[in-house]
Design an enzyme around this catalytic site. Structure first.
Site, mmCIF file in Angstrom:
data_model
loop_
_atom_site.group_PDB
_atom_site.id
_atom_site.type_symbol
_atom_site.label_atom_id
_atom_site.label_comp_id
_atom_site.label_asym_id
_atom_site.label_seq_id
_atom_site.Cartn_x
_atom_site.Cartn_y
_atom_site.Cartn_z
ATOM 1 N N THR A 147 0.877 -1.166 0.000
ATOM 2 C CA THR A 147 0.000 0.000 0.000
ATOM 3 C C THR A 147 0.913 1.214 0.000
ATOM 4 O OG1 THR A 147 -1.850 -1.018 1.107
ATOM 5 C CG2 THR A 147 -1.469 1.299 1.618
ATOM 6 N N VAL B 175 -13.493 -3.946 2.350
ATOM 7 C CA VAL B 175 -12.879 -2.620 2.419
ATOM 8 C C VAL B 175 -11.867 -2.618 3.554
ATOM 9 C CG1 VAL B 175 -13.296 -0.159 2.768
ATOM 10 C CG2 VAL B 175 -14.976 -1.530 1.528
ATOM 11 N N ASP C 111 -8.495 -0.506 5.703
ATOM 12 C CA ASP C 111 -8.357 0.726 6.487
ATOM 13 C C ASP C 111 -7.980 1.945 5.640
ATOM 14 O OD1 ASP C 111 -5.865 -0.666 6.035
ATOM 15 O OD2 ASP C 111 -4.908 0.823 7.316
ATOM 16 N N GLY D 247 -5.275 -4.465 7.357
ATOM 17 C CA GLY D 247 -6.305 -3.449 7.492
ATOM 18 C C GLY D 247 -7.359 -3.711 8.547
HETATM 19 N N1 ASP Z 1 -3.788 -1.751 4.773
HETATM 20 C C1 ASP Z 1 -4.056 -2.327 3.473
HETATM 21 C C2 ASP Z 1 -5.411 -3.002 3.524
HETATM 22 O O1 ASP Z 1 -5.697 -3.680 4.481
HETATM 23 C C3 ASP Z 1 -3.027 -3.304 3.029
HETATM 24 C C4 ASP Z 1 -1.585 -2.830 3.036
HETATM 25 O O2 ASP Z 1 -1.226 -1.969 3.823
HETATM 26 O O3 ASP Z 1 -0.773 -3.318 2.220
HETATM 27 O O4 ASP Z 1 -6.145 -2.912 2.571
#
Ligand code: ASP
Length: 309
Positions: free
Chosen positions: A176, A205, A207, A230
């Site tokens: 991300t 969905v 975070d 997330g």
């Molecule tokens: N936080 C992101 C999610 O859960 C994933 C990530 O940080 O790579 O969608």
């Protein structure tokens, strides 16, 4: 003049040092530097922090190396569903989109929701309709196809598991993306964009588009962009929690960010990290995983580009 600075991340997770070749590492560093410069130049020229975080995140979205925009991971349905958000710490205006596909730069769509709609958060068909009405063109599936990410998905596609953009003990591609910035006027902003987690159920969905969970900005406290599992970051309301510790416990930016990542999120069972900045241009980049792609640059002359601890 206020110290101005920017920090960016390209995701945190399990990162096996031995799996990274010098060439790969160079590629990641160059991509991080390119994004960092995109944002920093805006700040240097007197531009706003909100423009800087959007510009930096767009460059990360345009790289196939990171799990956002072009490099987004596959859902359980072999599709891409992207999430993004942006927040302005001066006005507390925010925009977010979720469950979108075909959009080259989800962060810009989030920005348009903030600037051009009466709403904060738009998802799915409604968000796509909003994009259409604002003259976005759609990329076809091949733009988002990446052999490595497809392989990651194939390995777990018939299971109930979903994962951060990395395969344990295998490769290190995760990511991300996000940016936080403080401009010459002491205004701060945060932006986050993601393809989510490999093999996530369609409709899931994370975070990243949730204001307060994966992204938050308030001039009075801090601007934060998160990366990690997330589900835990949502339950921990992580980005806002950092701001709360600063506001109510009068913690420093570094202490608040570390407390949340190394203590509170870990207690919940979550792994990941965050980048945070305040109106003095101070930066914190804690993570509780093996690595986090991250970089920062400040008008006081400090520049960092790091992957491991
Ligand atoms: N936080 C992101 C999610 O859960 C994933 C990530 O940080 O790579 O969608």
């Amino acid at each position: 003049m206020n110290t101005f600075s920017i920090a960016i991340h390209g995701g945190a997770g399990t990162l096996v040092k031995g799996m990274m070749t010098p060439e790969k590492e160079k590629e990641y560093r160059l991509a991080l530097e390119h994004a960092l410069e995109g944002g920093y130049t805006i700040l240097e020229n007197g531009g706003s922090s909100i423009d800087a975080v959007e510009a930096a995140v767009k460059r990360l979205e345009d790289s196939r190396l990171f799990n956002a925009g072009k490099g987004s991971v596959f859902t359980a349905a072999e599709t891409h569903e992207m999430d993004a958000s942006i927040m302005d710490g001066q006005t507390l205006n925010a925009g977010a989109v979720s469950l979108i596909s075909g959009i080259k730069n989800p962060v810009s769509l989030a920005r348009d929701v903030m600037d051009k709609s009466e709403h904060v958060f738009m998802a799915g068909a409604g968000a796509m309709e909003f994009a259409k009405n604002n003259n976005y063109t759609l990329e076809d599936d091949s733009y988002f196809y990446d052999e490595f990410r497809h392989q990651q998905w194939i390995e777990i596609k018939d299971t109930d598991s979903f994962q951060l953009d990395h395969a344990k003990k295998k490769d290190s591609k995760f990511g991300t993306v996000g940016a936080v910035a403080c401009d010459q006027n002491g205004n701060i902003a945060a932006a986050t964009s993601t393809g989510g987690m490999t093999n996530k159920k369609f409709g899931r969905v994370g975070d990243s588009p949730m204001i307060g969970a994966g992204n938050y900005a308030n001039n009075e406290t801090c601007a934060v962009s998160c990366t990690g599992s997330g589900e835990y970051f949502i339950r921990g309301v992580v980005a806002y929690d950092v701001a709360c510790l600063i506001e109510h416990k009068e913690m420093s930016l570094a202490d608040a960010a570390t407390e949340v990542i190394s203590n509170r999120v870990l207690k919940l069972g979550g792994d990941g990290g965050l980048i945070a900045i305040n109106a003095k241009g101070e930066i914190a980049m804690p993570f509780n995983t093996e690595g986090m792609y991250r970089a920062s640059k400040s008008s006081n002359g400090v520049q960092k580009i790091s992957i491991y601890k």
